[in-house]
Write an enzyme that holds these catalytic residues in place. Structure first.
Site, PDB file in Angstrom:
ATOM      1  N   ASP A 235      79.160  72.339  49.871  1.00  0.00           N
ATOM      2  CA  ASP A 235      78.031  73.512  49.698  1.00  0.00           C
ATOM      3  C   ASP A 235      78.645  74.903  49.008  1.00  0.00           C
ATOM      4  O   ASP A 235      78.421  75.988  49.064  1.00  0.00           O
ATOM      5  CB  ASP A 235      77.252  73.884  50.877  1.00  0.00           C
ATOM      6  CG  ASP A 235      76.598  72.855  51.664  1.00  0.00           C
ATOM      7  OD1 ASP A 235      76.020  71.981  50.649  1.00  0.00           O
ATOM      8  OD2 ASP A 235      76.341  72.917  52.860  1.00  0.00           O
TER       9      ASP A 235
ATOM     10  N   LYS B  11      78.805  73.779  43.718  1.00  0.00           N
ATOM     11  CA  LYS B  11      78.934  72.786  42.512  1.00  0.00           C
ATOM     12  C   LYS B  11      77.952  72.538  41.830  1.00  0.00           C
ATOM     13  O   LYS B  11      78.277  72.668  40.509  1.00  0.00           O
ATOM     14  CB  LYS B  11      79.563  71.345  43.218  1.00  0.00           C
ATOM     15  CG  LYS B  11      80.684  71.392  44.246  1.00  0.00           C
ATOM     16  CD  LYS B  11      80.800  70.077  44.871  1.00  0.00           C
ATOM     17  CE  LYS B  11      79.770  69.837  45.928  1.00  0.00           C
ATOM     18  NZ  LYS B  11      79.658  70.742  47.151  1.00  0.00           N
TER      19      LYS B  11
ATOM     20  N   GLY C 285      73.173  68.283  48.737  1.00  0.00           N
ATOM     21  CA  GLY C 285      72.255  69.007  48.285  1.00  0.00           C
ATOM     22  C   GLY C 285      72.890  70.078  47.223  1.00  0.00           C
ATOM     23  O   GLY C 285      73.577  70.919  47.666  1.00  0.00           O
ATOM     24  N   HIS C 286      72.428  69.674  45.888  1.00  0.00           N
ATOM     25  CA  HIS C 286      73.167  70.774  44.839  1.00  0.00           C
ATOM     26  C   HIS C 286      71.912  71.528  44.370  1.00  0.00           C
ATOM     27  O   HIS C 286      70.971  71.088  44.015  1.00  0.00           O
ATOM     28  CB  HIS C 286      73.593  69.998  43.952  1.00  0.00           C
ATOM     29  CG  HIS C 286      74.977  69.099  44.394  1.00  0.00           C
ATOM     30  ND1 HIS C 286      75.587  68.300  43.326  1.00  0.00           N
ATOM     31  CD2 HIS C 286      75.528  68.955  45.614  1.00  0.00           C
ATOM     32  CE1 HIS C 286      76.825  67.603  44.380  1.00  0.00           C
ATOM     33  NE2 HIS C 286      76.495  68.459  45.368  1.00  0.00           N
TER      34      HIS C 286
ATOM     35  N   GLN D   3      80.103  66.715  48.408  1.00  0.00           N
ATOM     36  CA  GLN D   3      80.666  67.180  49.604  1.00  0.00           C
ATOM     37  C   GLN D   3      81.925  68.125  49.343  1.00  0.00           C
ATOM     38  O   GLN D   3      81.898  68.869  48.173  1.00  0.00           O
ATOM     39  CB  GLN D   3      81.139  66.264  50.580  1.00  0.00           C
ATOM     40  CG  GLN D   3      80.085  65.345  51.329  1.00  0.00           C
ATOM     41  CD  GLN D   3      79.190  64.392  50.219  1.00  0.00           C
ATOM     42  OE1 GLN D   3      79.735  63.578  49.793  1.00  0.00           O
ATOM     43  NE2 GLN D   3      77.864  64.523  50.212  1.00  0.00           N
TER      44      GLN D   3
END
Ligand code: GDP
Ligand code: IMO
Ligand code: MG
Length: 427
Positions: free
Chosen positions: A13, A16, A40-41, A222
């Site tokens: 988080d 990225k 979750g991006h 990650q």
């Protein structure tokens, strides 16, 4: 040509997705190399916020090819939902999305197993996202997993039933209650949907792209401290999140790796269980969570917050061969009078070290901090490096001296446009 890489240097988080989306306009290909829907991006532009889980963050750029590599574990049901969400924005990635036939498939029973394993661990649970990541990688290494390429084969149903049978017997041992039927209906529907996409040998595709002088950006999920080998084991994810994962997760030789962009927050967060030496359990941590809106993009869980951790960052930089750094969420520190930086760990026996101890989980660590002055200015509208407050520049220069890698990207807000480059001659 070589492939550049963007990856997270902390516990995930870091931001990225934002940086990949920003840089994607300069690349012909964006490729995810590991992880799955545990990621979750978040991407923000044109007043809209998108959260991507498996689809690469280059998907909003018209001329960019997007690859889901062999190192990814793909959940067809979540994939379908992601594509449906994109359709609302007139993005139909049927033409520019390529999925590796070698990527492993997350079955509904993998998700159930994830939940059963976590439940059985009780207080020692990992804090998994419960997306079936661990059980799917487990089956991959046990050489019994199902791959995307299998879904078009005649014997797929047979293979599926065999693996499902194995999973059901484990679930029975765990006395784990479930209702598989509706999950299977949506799974098989989603497989038909998946078949409409380009299921290809992405290893050849990506190497041919490089040979044709196309620029490639590998997108990590990650962070390095969640890596299966080098992270805070066992509180890690199940894939190689470091640069080595680019080679195995896309089929790229080490000699094909170019720039490695390491992304980190101006402070530090972690979601899920496990050691976090600089965690702040006081009102300062609470303030970081509030100012940084630190709630998980996948599960909505509150993220644990703390000061930046240089021993951990130095370790991640070493493992990844980072060549450039991006500091994210500097704006979150706008209202802090003082900023602490953990420069060393003091171990129980009194030793001072800036190396990560083997047993991070059980080691009694006291972080040693250096305090820097805050800037107390709203930086969210600043667009060039020289206009940043001097205290922030001092913070950046201090980090560069410690980390021995230039910080070329400074992010001052979640929006695509809130991104500052120190050198305008980037790429
Ligand atoms: P990722 O998994 O590394 O892509 O990061 P996430 O999307 O899970 O979490 C990063 C969060 O920080 C998202 O909500 C982003 O919109 C937000 N974000 C990214 N960069 C910045 C920044 O510079 N400032 C602020 N305030 N938020 C940011
Ligand atoms: P992105 O790509 C933050 C954490 C989980 C849990 C551990 C194992 O958005 O940075 P898993 O579901 O993989 O078995 O969970 O890893 N985790 C993440 N934390 N960001 C992520 O991805 C994460 N993916 C997994 O919270 O502690
Ligand atoms: Mg995330």
């Amino acid at each position: 040509m070589k492939s550049d890489v963007i990856l997270g240097l902390q516990w995930g988080d870091e931001g990225k997705g934002k940086i990949v989306d920003y840089l994607a306009s300069k690349y012909d290909v964006v490729a995810r190399f590991q992880g799955g829907p545990n990621a979750g991006h978040t991407l923000e532009f044109d007043d809209i916020k998108h959260v991507l889980h498996q689809v690469p963050s280059g998907v909003f750029r018209d001329n960019t090819k997007n690859i889901i590599g062999n190192g990814v574990v793909l959940d067809p049901v979540i994939f379908r939902k992601e594509i449906d969400a994109l359709k609302k924005f007139n993005i139909e990635p049927f033409y520019n999305l390529f999925i590796s036939k070698r990527a492993q498939i997350i079955l509904p029973t993998h998700r159930l197993l994830d939940a059963a394993y976590e439940k059985s661990k009780g207080d020692e649970k990992i804090g998994s996202t419960l997306r079936g990541i661990g059980p799917t990688y487990q089956d991959k290494t046990a050489r019994i997993g199902l791959r995307v390429g299998d879904i078009t084969m005649k014997d797929f149903k047979e293979k599926y039933e065999k693996l499902k049978g194995k999973h059901l017997s484990i679930l029975k041992l765990h006395e784990f209650e479930h209702d598989l039927d509706p999950l299977e209906v949506e799974f098989f529907d989603a497989l038909e949907f998946l078949k409409k996409f380009k299921l290809v040998d992405t290893d050849y595709l990506i190497n041919q792209s490089l040979a044709a002088h196309e620029s490639v950006l590998a997108e990590g999920a990650q962070g390095s401290l969640l890596d299966i080998d080098f992270g805070s084991y066992p509180f890690v994810t199940s894939s190689s999140t470091t640069c080595a994962g680019v080679c195995t997760g896309l089929g790229l030789a080490p000699s094909k790796i170019g720039q490695v962009y390491g992304v980190f927050k101006a402070y530090c967060t972690r979601v899920g269980e496990g050691p976090f030496p600089t965690e702040l359990l006081d009102e300062v941590g609470e303030k970081l969570r509030k100012e940084g809106h630190e709630f998980g993009a996948t599960t909505g869980r509150p993220r644990r917050c703390g000061w930046i951790d240089l021993p951990a960052l130095k370790y991640a930089i070493m493992l990844n061969g980072v060549t450039q750094l991006a500091i994210m969420k500097a704006d979150v520190l706008d209202t802090f009078d003082e900023i602490n930086v953990c420069t060393h760990y003091k171990l129980k026996n009194g030793t001072l070290t800036d190396a990560l101890p083997f047993d991070l989980c059980n080691e009694d660590i006291t972080p040693i901090h250096k305090t820097l002055k805050g800037w107390n200015v709203d930086i969210t509208d600043i667009t060039d490096y020289r206009s940043l407050p001097s205290e922030l520049i001092e913070y950046i220069v201090f980090l560069e001296e410690e980390l021995k890698v230039p910080i070329n990207i400074i992010s001052v807000g979640p929006n695509r446009v809130q991104t500052i480059f120190k050198n305008n001659n980037f790429r």
